[in-house]
Design a protein around this motif. Structure first.
Motif, mmCIF file in Angstrom:
data_model
loop_
_atom_site.group_PDB
_atom_site.id
_atom_site.type_symbol
_atom_site.label_atom_id
_atom_site.label_comp_id
_atom_site.label_asym_id
_atom_site.label_seq_id
_atom_site.Cartn_x
_atom_site.Cartn_y
_atom_site.Cartn_z
ATOM 1 N N ASN A 74 0.824 -1.204 0.000
ATOM 2 C CA ASN A 74 0.000 0.000 0.000
ATOM 3 C C ASN A 74 0.864 1.263 0.000
ATOM 4 O OD1 ASN A 74 -2.643 1.043 0.060
ATOM 5 N ND2 ASN A 74 -2.657 1.194 2.292
ATOM 6 N N MET A 75 1.891 1.258 0.827
ATOM 7 C CA MET A 75 2.790 2.418 0.879
ATOM 8 C C MET A 75 3.570 2.563 -0.416
ATOM 9 S SD MET A 75 4.128 2.533 4.837
ATOM 10 C CE MET A 75 4.491 0.804 5.074
ATOM 11 N N ASN A 76 4.005 1.421 -0.954
ATOM 12 C CA ASN A 76 4.739 1.495 -2.225
ATOM 13 C C ASN A 76 3.875 2.097 -3.329
ATOM 14 O OD1 ASN A 76 6.931 0.328 -0.986
ATOM 15 N ND2 ASN A 76 6.482 -1.750 -1.718
ATOM 16 N N GLU A 120 13.499 8.881 -1.349
ATOM 17 C CA GLU A 120 12.827 7.667 -0.912
ATOM 18 C C GLU A 120 12.067 8.054 0.346
ATOM 19 O OE1 GLU A 120 14.099 3.163 0.273
ATOM 20 O OE2 GLU A 120 15.393 4.323 -1.069
ATOM 21 N N PHE A 121 10.779 7.808 0.340
ATOM 22 C CA PHE A 121 9.976 8.247 1.483
ATOM 23 C C PHE A 121 10.422 7.501 2.742
ATOM 24 C CE2 PHE A 121 5.832 9.756 -0.812
ATOM 25 C CZ PHE A 121 6.594 10.452 -1.740
ATOM 26 N N PHE A 149 12.561 14.460 9.589
ATOM 27 C CA PHE A 149 12.959 13.614 8.460
ATOM 28 C C PHE A 149 13.367 14.403 7.229
ATOM 29 C CE2 PHE A 149 10.762 10.667 11.155
ATOM 30 C CZ PHE A 149 11.447 9.474 10.976
ATOM 31 N N LYS A 150 12.889 15.629 7.116
ATOM 32 C CA LYS A 150 13.196 16.493 5.965
ATOM 33 C C LYS A 150 12.838 15.837 4.633
ATOM 34 C CE LYS A 150 17.077 18.604 8.495
ATOM 35 N NZ LYS A 150 16.254 19.473 9.340
ATOM 36 N N LYS A 151 11.820 15.033 4.635
ATOM 37 C CA LYS A 151 11.321 14.417 3.399
ATOM 38 C C LYS A 151 9.968 13.782 3.701
ATOM 39 C CE LYS A 151 13.714 9.978 3.994
ATOM 40 N NZ LYS A 151 14.622 9.003 3.395
ATOM 41 N N ASP A 171 -0.367 6.815 7.365
ATOM 42 C CA ASP A 171 -0.629 8.157 6.844
ATOM 43 C C ASP A 171 0.637 8.611 6.141
ATOM 44 O OD1 ASP A 171 -3.131 8.162 7.935
ATOM 45 O OD2 ASP A 171 -2.761 9.744 9.402
ATOM 46 N N CYS A 172 0.469 9.260 5.001
ATOM 47 C CA CYS A 172 1.624 9.821 4.306
ATOM 48 C C CYS A 172 1.677 11.316 4.591
ATOM 49 C CB CYS A 172 1.520 9.567 2.804
ATOM 50 S SG CYS A 172 2.897 10.250 1.888
ATOM 51 N N LEU A 173 2.807 11.764 5.149
ATOM 52 C CA LEU A 173 2.981 13.180 5.481
ATOM 53 C C LEU A 173 4.009 13.797 4.546
ATOM 54 C CD1 LEU A 173 3.431 12.734 9.370
ATOM 55 C CD2 LEU A 173 1.314 12.696 8.026
ATOM 56 N N VAL A 174 3.713 14.970 4.025
ATOM 57 C CA VAL A 174 4.669 15.630 3.121
ATOM 58 C C VAL A 174 4.996 17.033 3.633
ATOM 59 C CG1 VAL A 174 4.043 14.369 1.015
ATOM 60 C CG2 VAL A 174 2.757 16.414 1.666
ATOM 61 N N PRO A 175 6.231 17.480 3.383
ATOM 62 C CA PRO A 175 6.626 18.820 3.809
ATOM 63 C C PRO A 175 5.688 19.883 3.230
ATOM 64 C CG PRO A 175 8.547 17.587 3.057
ATOM 65 C CD PRO A 175 7.348 16.761 2.717
#
Lengths: 463, 463
Positions: free
Chosen positions: B259-261, B304-305, B347-349, B378-382
């Motif tokens: 799922n994450m991929n 790469e996340f 994480f800076k990414k 959950d996917c977190l983005v800057p």
């Protein structure tokens, strides 16, 4: 997990033959003898199935042999060619693990079920051959439409679903509200106080995105919307649903001729895309659902569509009035029987009928110089009748306003629409294609309930 | 009519240079001297404009010179290179015809308008640079999502908008009805008689297509839905709309890792597609809307996340509790400030946070073996925080049923959902991406009202 799909195996067989691969899917049938057995596996990625051979050298030979239809399994084994057999190859299993069993009361057995019965198990029917084919074609058809427009630089506009206006009064609407129906707020005159509803006014579900699309066409030139629309019509037929999807392109600097060219190109593109990308499914429909389907679609894809005015069409039809339940005369709306007679018997190919009497068409259609007709077009195809309806739009501020007054439309509801004729108006046109009607046409399926994943009709809103 | 587009001219200039061509579009500005003048033309197909030079040798020289901003014209002329000028080429006009004038009160003048003002002229705002860029990127983004899934064999499922069930009770819902609110039918006990409503029962607008999608994933393996969803939340923020679009893929034979991929690949694909297909628009955003945008997107596309469990994330955040308005501790939900701190500072990414406490997640998420957490991600983005939420689904019949009972969900409402665990259940997972949040992320636009063509929010339902 990395599983090789049945589609990959069929499409790139040389890459996988004699290789050890892992596949996952659902059991269509199991047959076993004392020392070995066969599983027919379907993995959802491809219309065809894959045969698995397994042997009693496996620890769980008995478990596999007892699996019910519908069980989910993962198979590791070697793909081998079977030149003597009906199927081109099979998997010689080394290991089979059971991902999920299927209870004995599984409603889908190997026998053929009626479409009516399958509508009662709507969460399972997509596992059958028919609905595998229908919904894969539906998906491809949707994508083909996006691809067609995007490749031509059209901007996809998401027109709104909840709306405060009733575009062209196209039909009965569903009301949308957050008011407590047990306790509806009223004002001091006893009228419903919509200022207390979520949007502060009465709102409904959209019947068309066209007027919104026009605002975008005047900015981006070529745009389309593709989204759900709604009709609260109490008509329990094989062709009506309360919720359906519609494609509506709109083009600035485009007249009725451009509009017809676009519609013709789009239909041909979609047919070509589906025939190319779902050959197995289309053969299935041609064999089991609608015998003449492939011939008809190929004919449409390769015909130049005919063009005839409404007035000419009426003259042609009047000569055959003895064949119709409803007799035609100039001014009447065309019924499906007339449409089909025109496209199937007279022209024997798809046709556009143009320039309808203004009385039977919407207020926004461009008035022709004769004062009687408007620059409308309907596209009629063999086997179905009308599939597309469109028009050049009235782009003259004064004429549009006069027509609205004639029909009693309130100017304040259409301020934005009149503005488009006030600030840089262009000749422009567009059409609407009912997506489900298109899918029915492509598949030969006869009931709209069978081309919608979860259909909504009168008294029916399951899942 | 055959018009050469400004996009074609910019992208294939050599084909058109020194040729006579015809273009059509809208006037952005007119400047004239006694014997000649310049029109800046925008045709909606391309972000940049085209300069037209015209001379008093034309009969309608005076008419052209008096055109207001917004007028529509058609220009026939020769495209010539202008190596000394700012723009790369211009059209030396032979003929200009006025397609539609623009009234003197045209609300869009050459000066810059505020986004707030433009929201009051929603039918015209898409003619401005900002909204040309926003809505073209929105369109490309939608197409990129379809393309990504279709190229991978996913089946697009149209999940229903009108629904009789409340998936996961995700929020307040809009009711859909055809009953006359002035005269609501009641039964003999005085309760509303929904048997007289259109569907014969109470219905609402959907908040998610996930449960429907799961039924299709168990048939087609990989599916996605992409359609409108609704929330009747009374929250007047820059990030909430009552009507928005959502993408929800669902995959059988897929665990949380798969799922994450998939989510990571999809985000990178969409970013890449938009950067490649809308470079002018993306430069505009980077210059005028959000200075660091391109760097940030390129960084995301090439990172790469990261992956971190909720428990680890809490440990990291607790060390920085002095920086937060809301202090964190194990068991609490993450706020945007925490999400952004994790992805931007630590994480800076982009990162995935996984395995949340079951109490703060939905009933259908798969229980982990620790008995405390579920296989959520959950996917977190800057720059934004959470952009995607998903999970592996509980595929065990007994566990799912027990969890539903624990939470007081009625079994009869979820019969179909339990059936999926009874007949060939598979490990499976999926996620949801709010489409508007994705467009905001790609464009740097700060208010959801400015990335939706016709936004619907509390007390606002224009057009």
């Amino acid at each position: 997990m990395k599983l090789t799909t049945v589609k990959e195996i069929y499409r790139e067989r040389d890459k996988y033959l004699d290789q050890e691969i892992t596949v996952g899917g659902w059991v269509r049938s199991v047959r076993d003898s004392k020392t070995f057995g066969f599983v027919v596996l379907h993995d959802g990625t491809y219309f065809e199935t894959l045969q698995i051979v397994y042997h009693d050298t496996m620890d769980n030979f008995a478990e596999i042999s007892k699996l019910n239809v519908g069980a989910a399994i993962i198979v590791k084994g070697t793909l081998v060619a079977t030149p003597q057999a009906k199927q081109p190859f099979e998997i010689q299993a080394a290991e089979i693990s059971v991902e999920g069993t299927s209870a004995p009361d599984y409603p889908l057995q190997k026998k053929r079920h009626s479409l009516e019965y399958l509508r009662t198990i709507i969460h399972l029917r997509s596992r059958t051959n028919t609905f595998q084919a229908v919904f894969r074609v539906r998906s491809l058809c949707a994508y083909a439409i996006h691809k067609f427009f995007q490749e031509r630089g059209f901007v996809y506009v998401h027109t709104p679903l909840i709306t405060g206006s009733d575009c062209e009064g196209a039909g009965e609407m569903f009301q949308v509200t957050t008011m407590d129906l047990n306790n509806i707020p009223t004002d001091d005159k006893g009228n419903i106080d919509y200022s207390q509803d979520f949007f502060g006014k009465e709102t409904n579900l959209t019947v068309s995105g066209q007027l919104n699309c026009e605002t975008f066409a005047q900015a981006f030139r070529n745009v389309y919307t593709f989204g759900p629309t709604f009709r609260a019509e109490n008509s329990n037929t094989t062709r009506h649903a309360a919720e359906f999807w519609m494609i509506e392109p709109e083009c600035a600097f485009a007249d009725l001729e451009d509009n017809m060219n676009l519609a013709e190109a789009m239909l041909k593109y979609v047919i070509g895309y589906v025939l190319e990308n779902a050959p197995e499914e289309m053969n299935f429909f041609n064999s089991f659902v609608d015998k003449g389907l492939l011939d008809r679609l190929n004919h449409v894809a390769n015909s130049e569509f005919g063009r005839v005015t409404y007035t000419e069409a009426i003259e042609l039809l009047e000569k055959n009035n003895d064949k119709f339940d409803y007799k035609v005369s100039w001014g009447c709306d065309l019924q499906t029987e007339h449409e089909r007679y025109l496209t199937e018997q007279i022209f024997k190919k798809p046709i556009f009928v143009t320039d309808y009497p203004k009385e039977i068409k919407a207020f926004y259609m461009k008035a022709n110089e004769d004062g009687k007709t408007v620059a409308a077009m309907d596209c009629l195809v063999p086997g179905i009748g009308e599939i597309i309806g469109g028009s050049q739009r009235e782009d003259d501020y004064g004429k549009l306003k006069a027509r609205m007054e004639e029909l009693g439309l309130k100017e304040e509801d259409y301020d934005f629409y009149l503005d488009l004729r006030k600030y840089g108006s262009t000749r422009h046109s567009g059409f609407g294609l009912g997506f489900e009607r298109c899918v029915m046409y492509l598949t030969g399926m006869g009931n709209i309930r069978d081309v919608i994943p979860f259909p909504r009709t009168v008294n029916n809103c399951d899942l």
